[in-house]
Design a protein around this motif. Structure first.
Motif, PDB file in Angstrom:
ATOM      1  N   ASP A  10      57.191 -23.588  11.426  1.00  0.00           N
ATOM      2  CA  ASP A  10      58.199 -24.216  10.568  1.00  0.00           C
ATOM      3  C   ASP A  10      59.566 -23.974  11.183  1.00  0.00           C
ATOM      4  O   ASP A  10      59.833 -22.881  11.679  1.00  0.00           O
ATOM      5  CB  ASP A  10      58.135 -23.640   9.156  1.00  0.00           C
ATOM      6  N   ASP A  56      54.562 -27.277   9.453  1.00  0.00           N
ATOM      7  CA  ASP A  56      55.604 -28.114   8.855  1.00  0.00           C
ATOM      8  C   ASP A  56      55.505 -29.505   9.482  1.00  0.00           C
ATOM      9  O   ASP A  56      55.414 -29.642  10.705  1.00  0.00           O
ATOM     10  CB  ASP A  56      56.972 -27.488   9.139  1.00  0.00           C
ATOM     11  N   ASN A  84      57.178 -31.966   2.568  1.00  0.00           N
ATOM     12  CA  ASN A  84      58.169 -32.104   1.513  1.00  0.00           C
ATOM     13  C   ASN A  84      57.578 -32.921   0.369  1.00  0.00           C
ATOM     14  O   ASN A  84      56.771 -33.826   0.582  1.00  0.00           O
ATOM     15  CB  ASN A  84      59.423 -32.803   2.031  1.00  0.00           C
ATOM     16  N   LYS A 107      55.874 -27.692   0.086  1.00  0.00           N
ATOM     17  CA  LYS A 107      56.556 -26.420   0.311  1.00  0.00           C
ATOM     18  C   LYS A 107      56.643 -25.645  -0.998  1.00  0.00           C
ATOM     19  O   LYS A 107      56.907 -26.227  -2.052  1.00  0.00           O
ATOM     20  CB  LYS A 107      57.946 -26.657   0.903  1.00  0.00           C
TER      21      LYS A 107
END
Length: 360
Positions: A10, A56, A84, A107
């Motif tokens: 990430d 991520d 997200n 997240k």
């Protein structure tokens, strides 16, 4: 049990620190390292050899989806994608699942203790599911057996007898890890004329709307994210909204969907147990229940309830399951009529309903 070794990728130092703290709160997990971008990650993968990667999906230098595609071509390993919670994040997250990610999660929420605990449970469960899926991949590679998902000989559809179901029939499905592809395989095989189908797939909020939209583009049935108080109709598939429970209730002569928030049930929201319980009470012997790939026991106890009410119940077999947790628990509890491979399930359901399978 040896600890599950995790590498966190990430670009945010705060997120890396948060994920590490969450994962290491479980004694069965050890974070062996973190990486701020895919190039650093490659070096650490070669050096540390993690069991599971959290990735991520939106990063500089190389986006997570591109990295995932390269990884799956060159050195496949279990990946949990961190996305997200946006419409675009959901779209990319679904692409990541199609590219080979084991699971996707938004997240972690920071704020109330309730949100923090739910995020902790969700992340840890996803990592453990990915680890189990990875062990299955390794076992197949070691034994020299390629993937045979959907081709198990267990429970041939020809052995399934037709049932005296009625116009009142409803099909209820529960799935978790590996379920997005399993559900797609099932639905794209069905003909355009079917009873209402209600599905709980463990997915984050916003992801279920994108999931339903993608399925609607490839199925002969209408697929949509379920809405509160809507009446169920034939030839329509209803996906439970992420982060909400879904039930079916009777309102006069009609059957309607109820969408609620509520607490986690069986560590999940939406919960398969919530759906199956309502189907057992509302539809009884006229229901068909299907439990697919996934870790844990969500859906197992209430599949027993459906079975006792006279519903025809099906569990996906071990060979075609990414994680043989939920189906296995349902089988052990005695709630399953037939155990079938993924590719056999749609044929079995059509035989029960006396319908022809979709061609092409």
């Amino acid at each position: 049990m040896n600890q599950i070794k995790v590498l966190i990728i990430d670009d945010s130092a705060l997120v890396r620190q948060t994920l590490k703290a969450i994962l290491e709160s479980d004694p069965e997990i050890r974070v062996l390292g973190t990486a701020g971008d895919p190039y650093i990650a490659v070096q650490k993968i070669h050096k540390e050899k993690p069991d599971v990667i959290t990735l991520d999906i939106e990063m500089p230098k190389m986006d997570g989806l591109t990295f995932l595609q390269k990884l799956m071509r060159q050195a496949p390993m279990p990946v949990v994608v961190i996305s997200n919670q946006t419409v675009n994040g959901a779209r990319i997250g679904l692409q990541a699942l199609e590219a080979g990610a084991v699971d996707v999660i938004t997240k972690p929420k920071l704020g109330t203790d309730i949100h923090s605990e739910e995020s902790r449970i969700n992340l840890i469960d996803k990592v453990k599911s990915a680890f189990i899926a990875g062990k299955k991949w390794t076992a197949k590679e070691t034994s020299g057996i390629g993937s045979t998902a959907g081709h198990s000989s267990a429970g041939q559809p020809a052995l399934v007898k037709k049932c005296s179901l009625s116009h009142d029939t409803v099909i209820a499905i529960g799935a978790s890890t590996g379920g997005t592809e399993a559900i797609k395989t099932f639905l794209t095989t069905l003909p355009p004329s079917m009873p209402p189908i209600l599905i709980v797939q463990h997915m984050p909020e916003k992801f279920t709307a994108s999931f339903a939209k993608r399925l609607n583009e490839s199925c002969s049935l209408t697929v949509k994210e379920a809405q509160n108080n809507e009446t169920v109709h034939a030839n329509t598939v209803y996906i439970a909204p992420g982060d909400h429970h879904m039930r079916i209730l009777r309102k006069g002569a009609q059957k309607v969907i109820q969408i609620t928030k509520g607490e986690l049930v069986s560590r999940h929201r939406p919960s398969v147990n919530v759906l199956f319980n309502s189907v057992a009470e509302c539809v009884g012997k006229n229901a068909i229940g299907i439990i697919m790939t996934g870790m844990g026991d969500d859906g197992a106890s209430e599949m027993v309830s459906m079975h006792k009410k006279g519903a025809y119940t099906i569990a996906q077999d071990e060979e075609s399951s990414v994680v043989f947790g939920m189906p296995h628990k349902a089988i052990l509890k005695g709630g399953v009529t037939s155990v079938l491979s993924l590719n056999a399930i749609a044929y079995a359901v059509c035989r029960i309903l006396d319908k022809d399978i979709r061609e092409g």
